[in-house]
Design a protein around this motif. Structure first.
Motif: not given
Length: 422
Positions: A102-106, A108-116
Motif C-alpha cells: 500500500e505504499s509507493s516510493f514516491d 517519502g521516507d515512510e513510504g520507502i521503508a514500507t515498500a522496501r
C-alpha cells in the motif's frame, strides 16, 4: 496483511536491520545457485558485509573459521547457519519497482521503508526506487527522500525516473499532463535536485531533445534507458550510440517487431551494450514470449517487477501517482482507460515461474535477477554506489544472500551486505 500490526512490526524490524551494522555469519551445507552454476555442499563466510571465503570441503570450512574466529578468542562467534541442502542464491536486485504494501516510493521516507519491506521479505536485497511521472517540483521532492534513504541504508540503490520524458502515444499509466520534452534546463534541474541519487532514467529518444538528454544524463553518470517511446529502429540506434544502456520493460510501451518496421527491439538485440528489462508475470509478457526473450537476450536480461503499491495486498482500489487504479486478480489497470498500471509481482515469483512454467534453467533465471540487473547499472564490479560488487556468491562480493526452500523457491532467510533482514 495490508495495514495490520504484523506488517507494521515487520517494517520497523527490517528498517532497523537495514541501517544496522553488518555482522559476521556463515552458511554451510547449501546448494549454491548463481550465474556461475550449481554447486552442492557449498559454504561461505561473511565478514564486514562481504564474502571472504567459500568452498565445498568441510575441513576447509573448519580451518577457515578457526583462522578467522579462533575458538579460544573471547570475541562473539559468528552465527553459523546449516542450510541442510536448501538453495542458496545471491540476493535479488530489482532496478524497476514503484512500491508494495500500500505504499509507493514516491511517498517519502515512510513510504520507502514500507515498500522496501514488502519486497525484502521476497528476497529483493537491493532495489532502485522508481518514481512515477509527476510535476517537476514533486519529482524533485521525491528524489530528496530517496537520497536520504540511500545515505542511510545499503538496500536502497537510488532512483529510477520513469518520466517525465516519455512519448504521449506510449505513456501507459503516466499522467499526460506532466509529460514534457527533456530540454537542457529541465535536465539540469533534475540532476541538481537529485543529489547524485539517480541511477537510471527512461527517455523516449525521439523527443525533440531526447538524444541530447540521453547524452547529458550518461555523461553525468546516470544510465539512460529507452522506453515508453515511439522510436523506430534507426532512432533506437541513435539513442544507444548516445549512451542508452537499458531497454525499459521489453515489449511493453514500445513499437513491436515488424518485418518492414523493425522498431527498437532488434536495435537492442544487435547491440550487446544494452541490458534488457523483462516483467515475467505472464500478464505483461506471456510465457511463450518470455521464453523467446531468454533465448534472444541470453545473459543480458534483468528481471524486474514494475510493481506498484498493491503488491502484497488484496485486490481493490489504489493509486499510481495521482491516477486511480483498480486491481483485479492481481492485475493493475487505470480506472480511466484500462491501461496496464504496473504489476503486483515480486522477484521470487518471477524467478520461480521462469523455472517452473517456462522451463528456464535455474542458473539462467537466477542470473536474470542478480547479475543481469547488477550489470545494467555497473554494480557487478567495484563502484561508487555499493561497497562491494553485487550478483555472485564469491569472495569479494557483497554478502547478499538468500536461503530458499529446495524446489519451492520460497525465500526463508535474507541478508543484505551482512545484515540479516529476514
Amino acid at each position: 496483511m495490508a495495514g495490520d500490526k504484523t506488517r507494521e512490526q515487520r517494517v520497523r524490524s527490517l528498517s532497523r536491520a537495514a541501517i544496522g551494522e553488518a555482522k559476521p555469519f556463515a552458511i554451510r551445507n547449501a546448494t549454491k545457485i548463481d550465474a556461475r552454476g550449481i554447486v552442492p555442499h557449498f559454504w561461505m563466510i561473511s565478514e564486514e558485509g562481504r564474502i571472504v571465503a567459500s568452498g565445498t570441503r568441510d575441513e576447509d570450512f573448519a580451518a577457515t573459521m578457526e583462522r578467522l574466529h579462533p575458538a579460544s578468542s573471547p570475541e562473539v562467534q559468528p552465527e553459523v547457519i546449516d542450510a541442510a541442502g536448501k538453495m542458496l542464491t545471491p540476493g535479488y536486485i530489482d532496478i524497476h519497482s514503484h512500491g508494495a504494501w500500500e505504499s509507493s516510493f514516491d511517498d517519502g521516507d515512510e513510504g520507502i521503508a514500507t515498500a522496501r519491506a514488502g519486497h525484502a521479505v521476497h528476497g529483493t536485497t537491493r532495489q532502485v526506487l522508481s518514481l512515477i511521472t509527476n510535476p517537476l517540483d514533486v519529482m524533485c521532492a521525491n528524489m530528496a527522500a530517496v537520497a536520504r534513504q540511500c545515505a542511510l541504508r545499503p538496500d536502497c540503490l537510488g532512483a529510477h525516473l520513469e518520466g517525465p520524458f516519455l512519448a504521449l502515444s506510449r505513456k501507459g499509466a503516466h499522467d499526460p499532463n506532466c509529460l514534457r520534452d527533456p530540454e537542457p534546463s529541465v535536465v539540469d534541474r533534475l540532476l541538481e535536485a537529485s543529489q547524485g541519487c539517480i541511477r537510471q532514467i527512461t527517455i523516449a529518444p525521439e523527443l525533440s531533445h531526447g538524444i541530447e538528454a540521453i547524452r547529458r544524463f550518461s555523461e553525468a553518470g546516470v544510465v539512460p534507458a529507452i522506453g515508453h517511446c515511439d522510436a523506430d529502429y534507426a532512432m533506437a540506434k541513435r539513442g544507444i550510440d548516445a549512451g542508452a544502456r537499458i531497454l525499459t520493460h521489453v515489449f511493453n510501451a514500445m513499437n513491436g517487431i515488424g518485418h518492414r518496421n523493425p522498431g527498437p527491439i532488434p536495435a537492442v538485440l544487435e547491440d550487446r551494450r544494452v541490458q534488457v528489462e523483462l516483467i515475467n508475470d505472464g500478464f505483461h509478457v506471456q510465457n511463450p514470449v518470455v521464453g523467446m526473450a531468454f533465448d534472444l537476450f541470453a545473459h543480458r536480461l534483468a528481471l524486474i517487477t514494475d510493481s506498484m503499491a498493491a503488491t502484497g495486498c488484496a485486490d481493490g482500489d489504489y493509486t499510481l501517482g495521482k491516477l486511480a487504479v483498480n486491481v483485479e486478480d492481481g492485475h493493475a489497470r487505470l480506472v480511466s482507460n484500462g491501461a496496464i498500471a504496473g504489476s503486483t509481482l515480486t522477484l521470487d515469483v518471477a524467478v520461480g515461474r521462469a523455472i517452473r512454467e517456462i522451463g528456464i534453467s535455474a542458473v539462467e533465471a537466477v542470473e536474470a535477477a542478480t547479475v543481469g540487473p547488477a550489470c545494467a547499472l555497473g554494480l557487478d564490479r567495484p563502484n561508487d554506489v555499493t561497497r562491494y560488487p553485487l550478483g555472485l556468491l564469491a569472495p569479494g562480493y557483497a554478502a547478499d544472500a538468500l536461503v530458499q526452500g529446495a524446489e519451492t523457491w520460497k525465500v526463508e532467510s535474507v541478508w543484505c551486505e551482512g545484515r540479516r533482514l529476514v
